[in-house]
Design an enzyme around this catalytic site. Structure first.
Site, PDB file in Angstrom:
ATOM      1  N   ASP A  97       0.837  -1.193   0.000  1.00 56.32           N
ATOM      2  CA  ASP A  97       0.000   0.000   0.000  1.00 56.32           C
ATOM      3  C   ASP A  97       0.880   1.254   0.000  1.00 56.32           C
ATOM      4  O   ASP A  97       1.858   1.335   0.747  1.00 56.32           O
ATOM      5  CB  ASP A  97      -0.905  -0.002   1.234  1.00 56.32           C
ATOM      6  CG  ASP A  97      -2.028   1.010   1.122  1.00 56.32           C
ATOM      7  OD1 ASP A  97      -3.155   0.589   0.836  1.00 56.32           O
ATOM      8  OD2 ASP A  97      -1.772   2.204   1.338  1.00 56.32           O
ATOM      9  N   ASN A 105      -3.046  12.774  -3.047  1.00 54.00           N
ATOM     10  CA  ASN A 105      -4.160  13.077  -3.952  1.00 54.00           C
ATOM     11  C   ASN A 105      -4.731  14.460  -3.665  1.00 54.00           C
ATOM     12  O   ASN A 105      -5.005  15.244  -4.582  1.00 54.00           O
ATOM     13  CB  ASN A 105      -5.258  12.025  -3.790  1.00 54.00           C
ATOM     14  CG  ASN A 105      -5.500  11.238  -5.056  1.00 54.00           C
ATOM     15  OD1 ASN A 105      -4.864  11.482  -6.077  1.00 54.00           O
ATOM     16  ND2 ASN A 105      -6.405  10.298  -5.009  1.00 54.00           N
ATOM     17  N   HIS A 110      -6.225  14.538  -8.528  1.00 55.02           N
ATOM     18  CA  HIS A 110      -6.480  13.140  -8.883  1.00 55.02           C
ATOM     19  C   HIS A 110      -5.694  12.689 -10.114  1.00 55.02           C
ATOM     20  O   HIS A 110      -5.318  11.519 -10.213  1.00 55.02           O
ATOM     21  CB  HIS A 110      -7.979  12.917  -9.104  1.00 55.02           C
ATOM     22  CG  HIS A 110      -8.776  13.003  -7.840  1.00 55.02           C
ATOM     23  ND1 HIS A 110      -8.725  12.027  -6.869  1.00 55.02           N
ATOM     24  CD2 HIS A 110      -9.621  13.950  -7.366  1.00 55.02           C
ATOM     25  CE1 HIS A 110      -9.516  12.358  -5.858  1.00 55.02           C
ATOM     26  NE2 HIS A 110     -10.063  13.519  -6.133  1.00 55.02           N
ATOM     27  N   ASP A 114      -3.422   9.471 -10.174  1.00 57.89           N
ATOM     28  CA  ASP A 114      -3.533   8.370 -11.139  1.00 57.89           C
ATOM     29  C   ASP A 114      -2.183   8.071 -11.788  1.00 57.89           C
ATOM     30  O   ASP A 114      -1.815   6.912 -11.993  1.00 57.89           O
ATOM     31  CB  ASP A 114      -4.562   8.717 -12.221  1.00 57.89           C
ATOM     32  CG  ASP A 114      -5.986   8.719 -11.697  1.00 57.89           C
ATOM     33  OD1 ASP A 114      -6.213   8.221 -10.577  1.00 57.89           O
ATOM     34  OD2 ASP A 114      -6.882   9.223 -12.398  1.00 57.89           O
ATOM     35  N   GLU A 140      -5.196   2.258  -3.788  1.00 58.77           N
ATOM     36  CA  GLU A 140      -3.734   2.259  -3.879  1.00 58.77           C
ATOM     37  C   GLU A 140      -3.133   0.979  -3.320  1.00 58.77           C
ATOM     38  O   GLU A 140      -1.931   0.910  -3.058  1.00 58.77           O
ATOM     39  CB  GLU A 140      -3.162   3.472  -3.140  1.00 58.77           C
ATOM     40  CG  GLU A 140      -3.299   3.450  -1.635  1.00 58.77           C
ATOM     41  CD  GLU A 140      -4.630   4.001  -1.129  1.00 58.77           C
ATOM     42  OE1 GLU A 140      -4.681   4.389   0.049  1.00 58.77           O
ATOM     43  OE2 GLU A 140      -5.611   4.026  -1.897  1.00 58.77           O
TER      44      GLU A 140
END
Length: 214
Positions: A97, A105, A110, A114, A140
């Site tokens: 993770d 973020n 965003h 990404d 994630e």
């Protein structure tokens, strides 16, 4: 089973049935034409199977990162565990993770998030062997399956991933939970639960690897 060969097989079966029903052509020219049609039909069946196989593969991959989707990865894990049980070899699972991804973020947007996930997935793919598998468990959270690998090998992979992430992603860190079959779990579900729990414990410390114990 590969859909290309299913398509080819169905085409050949139709040609065989046509021969059984109508018999072999008596004239040479007719026989040549029939052979050409049979070959064309077989080629068309193969191409249709190839197209269907590509669609199936695309449905198995996360559209953004190219990692296996959750359900496909777990199905693969279940098959690998059953194979490992029959042939007596270990399978190690890593739950990984990105630390503080929500903060990243919120700070960068965003689109940047990404892009970070895609780069992270590429790092994971570069950090493993050809026979290993990478999946996106959700958000994630990613997973790696290492067939024929004991826990120490999983730790080495995890440390390599941590090092590559720090170097390539500008100080971003990851937390990892590691467990192995059959040492720490007897089924795919137990193995995933064990590694997942360890990962969440590791996240409390950040940039940490936690390994299951007997």
């Amino acid at each position: 089973m590969d859909l290309r060969w299913i398509g080819l097989g169905i085409s050949c079966l139709f040609s065989l049935l046509w021969t059984v029903v109508y018999g072999l052509p008596s004239h040479q020219l007719t026989a040549v034409l029939a052979a050409v049609v049979a070959v064309m039909q077989a080629a068309a069946g193969y191409q249709m199977g190839l197209y269907a196989e590509r669609l199936r593969e695309e449905a198995s991959l996360d559209s953004m990162t190219g990692a296996l989707v959750n359900r496909r990865f777990f199905a693969l894990l279940e098959k690998e565990i059953e194979r490992a049980r029959r042939h007596d070899y270990p399978v190690t699972l890593l739950f990984i993770d990105l630390d503080n991804f929500k903060i990243f973020n919120d700070s960068h947007g965003h689109l940047a998030g990404d892009e970070l996930l895609c780069r992270f997935a590429d790092i994971l793919k570069r950090s493993i062997r050809a026979q290993d598998a990478v999946g996106r468990w959700g958000g994630e959270e990613f997973v790696i399956m290492l067939p024929h690998a004991e826990t120490p090998h999983g730790v080495a992979v995890g440390e390599r991933i941590q090092r590559n992430v720090r170097e390539d992603l500008g100080g971003v860190t990851v937390s990892i939970g590691i467990a192995s079959f059959p040492a720490h779990a007897s089924t795919a579900t137990e193995l995933a639960a064990k590694a997942d729990t360890l990962m969440y414990e590791a996240k409390k410390k950040k940039d940490c690897i936690l390994v299951a114990h007997h």
